[in-house]
Design an enzyme around this catalytic site. Sequence first.
Site, PDB file in Angstrom:
ATOM      1  N   SER A 217      36.732  39.552  44.780  1.00  0.00           N
ATOM      2  CA  SER A 217      36.211  40.635  43.942  1.00  0.00           C
ATOM      3  C   SER A 217      37.198  40.890  42.803  1.00  0.00           C
ATOM      4  O   SER A 217      38.078  40.061  42.551  1.00  0.00           O
ATOM      5  CB  SER A 217      35.976  41.883  44.789  1.00  0.00           C
ATOM      6  OG  SER A 217      35.240  42.843  44.067  1.00  0.00           O
ATOM      7  N   ASN A 218      37.054  41.992  42.110  1.00  0.00           N
ATOM      8  CA  ASN A 218      38.001  42.335  41.044  1.00  0.00           C
ATOM      9  C   ASN A 218      38.227  43.845  41.032  1.00  0.00           C
ATOM     10  O   ASN A 218      37.645  44.567  41.842  1.00  0.00           O
ATOM     11  CB  ASN A 218      37.503  41.811  39.691  1.00  0.00           C
ATOM     12  CG  ASN A 218      36.163  42.404  39.331  1.00  0.00           C
ATOM     13  OD1 ASN A 218      36.030  43.608  39.176  1.00  0.00           O
ATOM     14  ND2 ASN A 218      35.137  41.558  39.219  1.00  0.00           N
ATOM     15  N   ARG A 219      39.032  44.323  40.102  1.00  0.00           N
ATOM     16  CA  ARG A 219      39.492  45.717  40.155  1.00  0.00           C
ATOM     17  C   ARG A 219      38.538  46.716  39.510  1.00  0.00           C
ATOM     18  O   ARG A 219      38.856  47.902  39.423  1.00  0.00           O
ATOM     19  CB  ARG A 219      40.869  45.834  39.490  1.00  0.00           C
ATOM     20  CG  ARG A 219      41.967  45.135  40.270  1.00  0.00           C
ATOM     21  CD  ARG A 219      43.274  45.167  39.508  1.00  0.00           C
ATOM     22  NE  ARG A 219      43.641  46.506  39.127  1.00  0.00           N
ATOM     23  CZ  ARG A 219      44.128  46.861  37.931  1.00  0.00           C
ATOM     24  NH1 ARG A 219      44.298  45.942  37.002  1.00  0.00           N
ATOM     25  NH2 ARG A 219      44.421  48.108  37.665  1.00  0.00           N
ATOM     26  N   ALA A 220      37.393  46.289  39.047  1.00  0.00           N
ATOM     27  CA  ALA A 220      36.470  47.229  38.390  1.00  0.00           C
ATOM     28  C   ALA A 220      36.065  48.328  39.377  1.00  0.00           C
ATOM     29  O   ALA A 220      35.721  48.045  40.523  1.00  0.00           O
ATOM     30  CB  ALA A 220      35.245  46.500  37.882  1.00  0.00           C
ATOM     31  N   ALA A 284      31.381  44.210  36.181  1.00  0.00           N
ATOM     32  CA  ALA A 284      32.339  43.099  36.102  1.00  0.00           C
ATOM     33  C   ALA A 284      31.885  42.080  37.150  1.00  0.00           C
ATOM     34  O   ALA A 284      32.235  42.171  38.332  1.00  0.00           O
ATOM     35  CB  ALA A 284      33.735  43.605  36.392  1.00  0.00           C
TER      36      ALA A 284
END
Length: 415
Positions: A217-220, A284
């Site tokens: 995943s990512n930090r959004a 994102a």
Amino acid sequence: MNHNPLSQTKILLGVTGSIAAYKAADLASKLTQGGAQVNTILTDAATKFISPLTFQSVTGQLAYTEADLWGAQAHVLHVGLAHEADLLLIAPATAHTMAKLAQGSADDLLSLTALALGTDEGSAPLLIAPAMDAGMFSHAATQENLRILVERGAVIIGPEQGHLASGLVAKGRMTEPVEIIGHVRYQLSRSGPLQGQQVVVTAGATQEPLDPVRYLSNRASGRQGFALAQAALDAGAQVILISGPTHLPPPVGAEYINTRTAEEMKAATLQACQSADALLMAAAVADFRPAQFTDQKIKKSSGTPAIELTANPDILAAIKNQRAKLGHPKVVVGFAAESHDLLANAQNKLKSKGLDLIAANDISATDAGFAVDTNRVTLLHADGQQEELPLMSKAEVAAEIIKRIIPLLGEEHGS
Ligand code: C5P
């Protein structure tokens, strides 16, 4: 043009005799902080739980009681209050008050004022947040009164399941003030410049599972997308908010679709955009996902795995195709989060993804972009116009973007 719908509105808050009346003070305070002018009417029973002075103190406005109805100062006080109000909110509303409103009985200042509000087209909205013990709420008489009130256009908020004064855990708790305010905000914004327009917003990060417990995943955080959904609602739009996993509460009035992977988000977005007027693609989306999903948890004892990745679909590319066929959405806004060559990369995305507008933000800054409340974006328009916005809250960025799609949708409508 596009602003917080609470500001400069006159809200009449009716408080009736339920123990939840103590929460009405917080509600009055938050409405006031949101920019509304709040006058309160307390029934006699409400004054047994909480004082008019409490409301006067948090709102800076008059709080009325039965004594004012019979006082010499005010001529037809109830009519004046009803005609001046942009909205009447009764919170908490007892079973007795709802029975009176359903019957048109008008024997105290609050019920007189509610009757004077009228039910004609254009009358100020009536919002009711019931609070009572579960058996009283589920009673056929209360349910019938609610049905009558809804039929006449009243908006019923809650009640919620939870702890009740009797000790029961059941349906009867007044909805929390923050959520009630969401309903007020929604009702006050319906005639805004995006009235009748359908806006789809995507938000947050996607999660791409690797095994039953792990994912990429990512930090959004979803904050910018949720703020866009709120700003679109505030401008009067009908909003579908499609989000990756997040703990943020969806704005009241938005249709909320929870998705996890890029594939799921793509399916939901294509479906929602079939008849939409605008798409704001703030999510994102993970560019890659694990090529294989392993049913069982990958064990350390099996050695360090090499994770092969495969490309995720580009949702905006799929939207571009669908838009060419269906003519919807009429306006598409994208986001570019970049750590280098911000404007050149954003410009490329604007072109290749067929966007009307792209909001570019430099994620290398610590005060803007992912997982903070502020953002600094540059807006690139399809016609080459470029606007550098200063550092502002994500809510303000959202309002600026919505402000710019209003004329774009206006052109599409030929107005
Ligand atoms: O990830 P990228 O910088 O290309 O994102 C630019 C825009 O494209 C964003 O609006 C994002 O939501 C969208 N996007 C997409 N599908 C992807 C990746 C990004 O629609 N797979």
